[in-house]
Design a protein around this motif. Structure first.
Motif, mmCIF file in Angstrom:
data_model
loop_
_atom_site.group_PDB
_atom_site.id
_atom_site.type_symbol
_atom_site.label_atom_id
_atom_site.label_comp_id
_atom_site.label_asym_id
_atom_site.label_seq_id
_atom_site.Cartn_x
_atom_site.Cartn_y
_atom_site.Cartn_z
ATOM 1 N N VAL A 33 4.856 7.556 4.003
ATOM 2 C CA VAL A 33 4.389 7.486 5.383
ATOM 3 C C VAL A 33 5.440 8.111 6.293
ATOM 4 O O VAL A 33 6.624 7.779 6.204
ATOM 5 C CB VAL A 33 4.130 6.035 5.830
ATOM 6 C CG1 VAL A 33 3.736 5.994 7.303
ATOM 7 C CG2 VAL A 33 3.043 5.396 4.980
ATOM 8 N N SER A 49 1.831 7.922 10.579
ATOM 9 C CA SER A 49 1.526 6.680 11.284
ATOM 10 C C SER A 49 1.615 6.866 12.782
ATOM 11 O O SER A 49 2.467 7.599 13.296
ATOM 12 C CB SER A 49 2.497 5.567 10.869
ATOM 13 O OG SER A 49 2.231 4.376 11.605
ATOM 14 N N PHE A 102 -1.218 9.807 -2.245
ATOM 15 C CA PHE A 102 -1.558 9.834 -0.826
ATOM 16 C C PHE A 102 -0.323 10.112 0.014
ATOM 17 O O PHE A 102 0.792 9.708 -0.319
ATOM 18 C CB PHE A 102 -2.167 8.487 -0.398
ATOM 19 C CG PHE A 102 -3.480 8.175 -1.047
ATOM 20 C CD1 PHE A 102 -4.678 8.487 -0.422
ATOM 21 C CD2 PHE A 102 -3.530 7.577 -2.302
ATOM 22 C CE1 PHE A 102 -5.897 8.210 -1.030
ATOM 23 C CE2 PHE A 102 -4.736 7.299 -2.919
ATOM 24 C CZ PHE A 102 -5.926 7.620 -2.272
ATOM 25 N N ARG A 103 -0.570 10.819 1.112
ATOM 26 C CA ARG A 103 0.455 11.016 2.141
ATOM 27 C C ARG A 103 -0.160 10.623 3.481
ATOM 28 O O ARG A 103 -1.342 10.873 3.734
ATOM 29 C CB ARG A 103 0.915 12.476 2.204
ATOM 30 C CG ARG A 103 1.472 13.037 0.913
ATOM 31 C CD ARG A 103 2.785 12.397 0.498
ATOM 32 N NE ARG A 103 3.825 12.543 1.503
ATOM 33 C CZ ARG A 103 5.047 12.011 1.393
ATOM 34 N NH1 ARG A 103 5.352 11.290 0.323
ATOM 35 N NH2 ARG A 103 5.931 12.185 2.339
ATOM 36 N N TRP A 104 0.658 10.023 4.348
ATOM 37 C CA TRP A 104 0.153 9.492 5.611
ATOM 38 C C TRP A 104 1.086 9.827 6.758
ATOM 39 O O TRP A 104 2.295 9.992 6.575
ATOM 40 C CB TRP A 104 0.048 7.959 5.543
ATOM 41 C CG TRP A 104 -0.714 7.404 4.410
ATOM 42 C CD1 TRP A 104 -0.217 7.023 3.183
ATOM 43 C CD2 TRP A 104 -2.123 7.142 4.360
ATOM 44 N NE1 TRP A 104 -1.228 6.550 2.386
ATOM 45 C CE2 TRP A 104 -2.400 6.595 3.081
ATOM 46 C CE3 TRP A 104 -3.165 7.298 5.277
ATOM 47 C CZ2 TRP A 104 -3.684 6.222 2.702
ATOM 48 C CZ3 TRP A 104 -4.437 6.914 4.892
ATOM 49 C CH2 TRP A 104 -4.688 6.386 3.629
ATOM 50 N N GLN A 160 -8.290 6.886 7.117
ATOM 51 C CA GLN A 160 -7.443 6.212 8.091
ATOM 52 C C GLN A 160 -7.388 4.737 7.712
ATOM 53 O O GLN A 160 -8.317 4.194 7.122
ATOM 54 C CB GLN A 160 -7.968 6.384 9.509
ATOM 55 C CG GLN A 160 -7.847 7.805 10.034
ATOM 56 C CD GLN A 160 -8.210 7.906 11.504
ATOM 57 O OE1 GLN A 160 -9.340 7.624 11.880
ATOM 58 N NE2 GLN A 160 -7.267 8.304 12.333
ATOM 59 N N ALA A 179 0.293 3.145 0.073
ATOM 60 C CA ALA A 179 0.994 3.278 1.362
ATOM 61 C C ALA A 179 2.281 2.478 1.291
ATOM 62 O O ALA A 179 2.274 1.291 0.944
ATOM 63 C CB ALA A 179 0.122 2.794 2.511
ATOM 64 N N LEU A 225 -2.680 4.420 10.186
ATOM 65 C CA LEU A 225 -2.304 5.495 9.280
ATOM 66 C C LEU A 225 -3.417 6.535 9.229
ATOM 67 O O LEU A 225 -4.598 6.191 9.227
ATOM 68 C CB LEU A 225 -2.084 4.962 7.867
ATOM 69 C CG LEU A 225 -0.963 3.947 7.640
ATOM 70 C CD1 LEU A 225 -0.983 3.485 6.187
ATOM 71 C CD2 LEU A 225 0.389 4.546 8.009
ATOM 72 N N THR A 226 -3.040 7.817 9.159
ATOM 73 C CA THR A 226 -3.989 8.906 8.977
ATOM 74 C C THR A 226 -3.543 9.733 7.779
ATOM 75 O O THR A 226 -2.386 10.174 7.711
ATOM 76 C CB THR A 226 -4.068 9.794 10.225
ATOM 77 O OG1 THR A 226 -4.528 9.006 11.335
ATOM 78 C CG2 THR A 226 -5.038 10.953 10.006
ATOM 79 N N GLN A 227 -4.450 9.953 6.839
ATOM 80 C CA GLN A 227 -4.117 10.696 5.628
ATOM 81 C C GLN A 227 -3.808 12.145 5.955
ATOM 82 O O GLN A 227 -4.532 12.801 6.716
ATOM 83 C CB GLN A 227 -5.278 10.617 4.646
ATOM 84 C CG GLN A 227 -4.989 11.241 3.287
ATOM 85 C CD GLN A 227 -6.226 11.290 2.411
ATOM 86 O OE1 GLN A 227 -7.313 10.902 2.830
ATOM 87 N NE2 GLN A 227 -6.074 11.768 1.183
ATOM 88 N N THR A 228 -2.739 12.678 5.377
ATOM 89 C CA THR A 228 -2.337 14.063 5.646
ATOM 90 C C THR A 228 -2.535 14.983 4.447
ATOM 91 O O THR A 228 -2.285 16.182 4.555
ATOM 92 C CB THR A 228 -0.859 14.119 6.080
ATOM 93 O OG1 THR A 228 -0.030 13.562 5.046
ATOM 94 C CG2 THR A 228 -0.638 13.345 7.374
#
Length: 524
Positions: A460, A210, A206-208, A493, A455, A517-520
């Motif tokens: 992040v 913030s 995962f990538r986030w 999110q 996370a 957080l929002t996933q990118t």
């Protein structure tokens, strides 16, 4: 190990209990899955059998199939626009979460449709005089459609609300509406099943990005608030509803409630302190909110120091309406927890239900995840003395499975996602993740290491200087709000607590704030 931890956080002390006896039981958690009624004319339904959660008594008894619709009017796929907040319209090229609906067989050729976008039922609004929209929690006449099979293999939908056919108005350029007396090209749709994972699988990493601080402490004449933490959040009736723990200048715990329509308004929202309701004052913290559809009641669960408690409310928008606390367990902490907790603390219960049972999870700050079970019919009184509690997962390193567990059903799949707080490098708070094919199954690591966390500071990004390097107790933004606790695998999110990296000292006085957080790196 303890010497490597920062002074601000003694590893053996849990996030919600610094000066309180070990608590004993766990709260319940639920989410409503709503049904989307038949979308408009000439749609292509893409569907495959998918088991979904309870939204209404009618829906629970009926068979369900996940589908999508393609309109003959413009060859586009029907979407529950704006995550279901806007009317249905045929303007998409591919099938994703917003384009997937559960087709619910009501018998006698009638169906209802539940949007995966928001887990609510599609309705022929205003008795069919307004556009179709997914905004209902129960199935009635306006949410009932006759499924018509045309000779060319296409499908049409006839609204029970007014006896008229759904059309993709203006050749699909306008929203779906039930206003036609006969079937033409605009009133035809192709129906097709959506297989498991149709909304997109979970990634293996995962990538986030913030946000900045969205929610901070606000004091009043009787509440000297220093921190806001442990958020629980649902989207209902066009608003975000956020429940959170608070700590005051003495290190005492309480809870608050906020509501707002957009995250940009979160910082200016006025909190309602829940000690003003029948919940009362005293140690109550770590809230969790959900709607229990079989009883048509909202539940708020929380820790009280010697048990896990809950209150109920018929209206989430009335914070003064919460009932007095009641306990989940008849004798406090289950025996298996007492036998394994060591010098930890029993914290952070979470309830998620399937079609038959409600499962109550909890942690102990000592490397164990516990699970108790009640039948759906007996909830919330079915946990008894906790004698059926088992260890659902464990780790010999207590810091790898520490606290703040979240468990979700992933939309469009038979996968469950466990997100759990751990203590990472230098004692900083991070999240690890696991998956299982069932709530009683084995939890397999997904993104569950310091090198590949769910996370953490390493995955992040911030728009400027990072306001926190701790990613602690939080909750994913759900795709609904009932006891099935579902999330979309797309564009995740996560509302979490963080703090100034320079802040230290006693845990009860740390200046926690809330960010999003929002996933990118979403795969869909």
């Amino acid at each position: 190990m303890e010497k490597t931890m920062h002074v601000y956080r003694l590893p053996r002390v849990p996030r919600a209990h610094r000066s309180v006896p070990r608590p004993s039981s766990g709260p319940v958690r639920h989410r409503i899955r709503s049904v989307l009624c038949a979308a408009a004319a000439a749609l292509t339904l893409v569907g495959a059998g998918v088991a979904t959660g309870a939204a209404s008594p009618q829906a629970q008894a009926a068979s369900e199939t996940a589908v999508s619709f393609k309109a003959h009017a413009n060859n586009n796929i029907i979407t529950a626009e704006n995550a279901g907040a806007s009317a249905l319209i045929a303007n998409r090229d591919t099938v994703g979460l917003w384009e997937t609906f559960d087709q619910i067989d009501l018998g006698n050729g009638n169906i209802a449709l539940r949007a995966h976008a928001n887990n609510r039922f599609v309705t022929a609004e205003n008795a069919g005089a307004s556009s179709l929209i997914a905004n209902r929690d129960d199935i009635g006449q306006w949410e009932t459609f006759q499924l018509v099979r045309n000779s060319d293999g296409s499908t049409s939908l006839k609204a029970a609300a007014n006896g008229k056919y759904v059309t993709a108005e203006d050749a699909g350029a306008s929203a779906l509406i039930a206003n036609r007396t006969s079937i033409g090209q605009w009133e035809k749709f192709d129906l097709a099943p959506v297989g498991d994972g149709g909304a997109g699988p979970l990634p293996s990493s995962f990538r986030w990005s913030s946000s900045g601080v969205l929610i901070g402490p606000k004091s009043d004449a009787s509440h000297d608030i220093r921190a806001v933490k442990d958020p629980s959040v649902v989207r209902y009736n066009g608003k975000w509803h956020v429940f959170a723990s608070t700590t005051n200048s003495s290190g005492g715990y309480g809870m608050q409630y906020l509501s707002f329509t957009d995250w940009s308004q979160a910082g200016s929202a006025t909190p309602y302190y829940l000690d003003r309701s029948a919940i009362g004052s005293g140690y109550k913290t770590a809230p969790m909110v959900f709607y229990f559809a079989p009883q048509k009641l909202w539940y708020l669960t929380y820790q009280t120091g010697n048990n896990m408690a809950y209150s109920t409310n018929p209206d989430i928008e009335n914070p003064s309406g919460w009932s007095a606390p009641r306990n989940f367990y008849s004798n406090g902490m289950p025996r298996i927890v007492a036998q394994n907790i060591g010098d930890g603390y029993w914290v952070d219960s979470w309830v998620i239900c399937d079609t038959a049972n409600c499962h109550l999870f909890s942690a102990d700050d000592n490397g164990h995840l516990y699970r108790s079970t009640s039948s759906l019919a007996q909830f919330p009184n079915g946990f008894g003395d906790g004698s059926n509690t088992v260890i659902a997962a464990s780790d010999p390193n207590r810091y790898n499975l520490f606290e703040a567990e979240n468990i979700y059903k992933v939309d469009g799949s038979n996968t469950y996602l466990l997100i759990m707080e751990a203590l990472g490098p230098e004692g900083r708070r991070i999240f690890r993740s696991f998956t299982s094919p069932s709530l009683t199954g084995t939890w397999t690591p997904l993104a569950a290491s310091n090198a590949n966390p769910f996370a953490a500071p390493s995955n992040v990004s911030f728009g400027g200087t990072a306001w926190t390097v701790d990613f602690s107790s939080g909750e994913a933004i759900r795709s609904g709000y009932d006891q099935n606790v579902t999330i979309s695998p797309c564009r995740l999110q996560f509302l979490y607590q963080g703090k100034d990296p320079a802040a230290g000292g006693d845990y009860n006085h740390l200046p926690w704030r809330l960010g999003l957080l929002t996933q990118t790196n979403s795969t869909c």
